[in-house]
Design a protein around this motif. Sequence first.
Motif, PDB file in Angstrom:
ATOM      1  N   PRO A  21       0.813  -1.233   0.000  1.00  0.00           N
ATOM      2  CA  PRO A  21       0.000   0.000   0.000  1.00  0.00           C
ATOM      3  C   PRO A  21       0.839   1.272   0.000  1.00  0.00           C
ATOM      4  O   PRO A  21       0.537   2.224  -0.734  1.00  0.00           O
ATOM      5  N   SER A  22       1.898   1.301   0.791  1.00  0.00           N
ATOM      6  CA  SER A  22       2.747   2.499   0.836  1.00  0.00           C
ATOM      7  C   SER A  22       3.483   2.691  -0.485  1.00  0.00           C
ATOM      8  O   SER A  22       3.600   3.821  -0.986  1.00  0.00           O
ATOM      9  N   LEU A  23       3.982   1.609  -1.067  1.00  0.00           N
ATOM     10  CA  LEU A  23       4.709   1.723  -2.328  1.00  0.00           C
ATOM     11  C   LEU A  23       3.792   2.159  -3.460  1.00  0.00           C
ATOM     12  O   LEU A  23       4.190   2.949  -4.330  1.00  0.00           O
ATOM     13  N   GLN A  24       2.563   1.673  -3.465  1.00  0.00           N
ATOM     14  CA  GLN A  24       1.623   2.083  -4.507  1.00  0.00           C
ATOM     15  C   GLN A  24       1.259   3.559  -4.364  1.00  0.00           C
ATOM     16  O   GLN A  24       1.053   4.254  -5.364  1.00  0.00           O
ATOM     17  N   ALA A  25       1.201   4.046  -3.122  1.00  0.00           N
ATOM     18  CA  ALA A  25       0.930   5.472  -2.922  1.00  0.00           C
ATOM     19  C   ALA A  25       2.116   6.314  -3.386  1.00  0.00           C
ATOM     20  O   ALA A  25       1.942   7.350  -4.040  1.00  0.00           O
ATOM     21  N   LEU A  26       3.340   5.884  -3.071  1.00  0.00           N
ATOM     22  CA  LEU A  26       4.522   6.621  -3.511  1.00  0.00           C
ATOM     23  C   LEU A  26       4.684   6.585  -5.030  1.00  0.00           C
ATOM     24  O   LEU A  26       5.250   7.507  -5.613  1.00  0.00           O
ATOM     25  N   ARG A  27       4.183   5.531  -5.655  1.00  0.00           N
ATOM     26  CA  ARG A  27       4.295   5.417  -7.106  1.00  0.00           C
ATOM     27  C   ARG A  27       3.521   6.519  -7.819  1.00  0.00           C
ATOM     28  O   ARG A  27       3.853   6.905  -8.946  1.00  0.00           O
ATOM     29  N   ALA A  28       2.496   7.065  -7.160  1.00  0.00           N
ATOM     30  CA  ALA A  28       1.687   8.117  -7.767  1.00  0.00           C
ATOM     31  C   ALA A  28       2.301   9.506  -7.617  1.00  0.00           C
ATOM     32  O   ALA A  28       1.778  10.469  -8.179  1.00  0.00           O
ATOM     33  N   VAL A  29       3.407   9.627  -6.878  1.00  0.00           N
ATOM     34  CA  VAL A  29       4.037  10.933  -6.692  1.00  0.00           C
ATOM     35  C   VAL A  29       4.747  11.340  -7.983  1.00  0.00           C
ATOM     36  O   VAL A  29       5.523  10.558  -8.533  1.00  0.00           O
ATOM     37  N   PRO A  30       4.510  12.542  -8.514  1.00  0.00           N
ATOM     38  CA  PRO A  30       5.196  12.969  -9.744  1.00  0.00           C
ATOM     39  C   PRO A  30       6.703  13.047  -9.544  1.00  0.00           C
ATOM     40  O   PRO A  30       7.193  13.276  -8.437  1.00  0.00           O
ATOM     41  N   SER A  31       7.431  12.869 -10.648  1.00  0.00           N
ATOM     42  CA  SER A  31       8.891  12.842 -10.555  1.00  0.00           C
ATOM     43  C   SER A  31       9.456  14.170 -10.054  1.00  0.00           C
ATOM     44  O   SER A  31      10.393  14.195  -9.247  1.00  0.00           O
ATOM     45  N   LEU A  60      17.132  10.002  -8.217  1.00  0.00           N
ATOM     46  CA  LEU A  60      15.846  10.283  -8.852  1.00  0.00           C
ATOM     47  C   LEU A  60      15.578   9.301  -9.993  1.00  0.00           C
ATOM     48  O   LEU A  60      14.451   8.803 -10.143  1.00  0.00           O
ATOM     49  N   ILE A  61      16.590   8.993 -10.784  1.00  0.00           N
ATOM     50  CA  ILE A  61      16.414   8.015 -11.863  1.00  0.00           C
ATOM     51  C   ILE A  61      16.113   6.637 -11.289  1.00  0.00           C
ATOM     52  O   ILE A  61      15.264   5.898 -11.814  1.00  0.00           O
ATOM     53  N   ALA A  62      16.795   6.276 -10.202  1.00  0.00           N
ATOM     54  CA  ALA A  62      16.547   4.976  -9.573  1.00  0.00           C
ATOM     55  C   ALA A  62      15.112   4.870  -9.075  1.00  0.00           C
ATOM     56  O   ALA A  62      14.486   3.799  -9.177  1.00  0.00           O
ATOM     57  N   VAL A  63      14.561   5.965  -8.556  1.00  0.00           N
ATOM     58  CA  VAL A  63      13.161   5.962  -8.122  1.00  0.00           C
ATOM     59  C   VAL A  63      12.240   5.713  -9.309  1.00  0.00           C
ATOM     60  O   VAL A  63      11.278   4.928  -9.228  1.00  0.00           O
TER      61      VAL A  63
END
Length: 282
Positions: A121-131, A152-155
């Motif tokens: 759940p936490s990773l899916q929420a962070l995935r929605a954060v713009p670069s 930043l590229i690794a993220v």
Amino acid sequence: MTAQILVSEGAAAPISPAAGRRGASVLGHGARTLVGLALPLALALGWEAAVRYGLAQGRLLPPPSRIGAALYDLAASGDLWIHVTATLLRVVLGFAFGAVAGILVGALTGTLPFARHLLDPSLQALRAVPSLAWVPLFILWLGILETPKIALIAVGVFFPVYVGVAGAIASVDRKLVEVGRIFRLSKAALARRILLPAVLPATLVALRTGLGLGFLFVVAAELMGASEGLGYLLVDGQQFSKPDQILAAIIAFAILGKLADATLVMLTRPLTRWQDTARDSL
């Protein structure tokens, strides 16, 4: 008698199905390459003709001849290779860190239900954060040198690889696992002979997606005080109103990204040579 001779001669020299597939694949690849080049070449020639014959000004969207001249000038001065090398090095390092982390965390959440319920759940929420939202935070934490750019590229690479690996493991058919248990395979043998072949094609597709996002994130990374890189060329062209340089940098990005993707496919193709569907999709 004649029929028997013909049959025996035909049986003596059978046609290899694998050789036929290889020949068809080579021809198909060449045809796909020509078809893929047809559209950009037609658009480029059409725009060049429109500018030359006065149907368009070409001030904000220069013709291909001006873009080619800008690329040639950058290459002749050596600046293009400096910027390409800087961008490629950042992408390679960011891709390596992000891909390894994505595979490890994806395997963890895909195999352990508790880890999936805790982390996903936490990773899916962070995935929605713009670069771009990570840029000020990474500058604050890591400064303005190379470390925040690679982070930043690794993220950007991490999330598609994580989702692809976790989804591939979760979609493995339980019947395959039961067959392995029937044959009394150990856990290591079960992972090597059943789970790994089942998840490998989807994992390779996730790596290709992560590599593409790595090139997407490198532009945002090179906004963090970079003095080298194709992203810097984009910003420099925008600040000094040089659309030919901007388009030259975009074309260089496209060529570099395509070559990187083709290299990844070439290196990983032997891993899925046994599976026709994966070979066609990759």
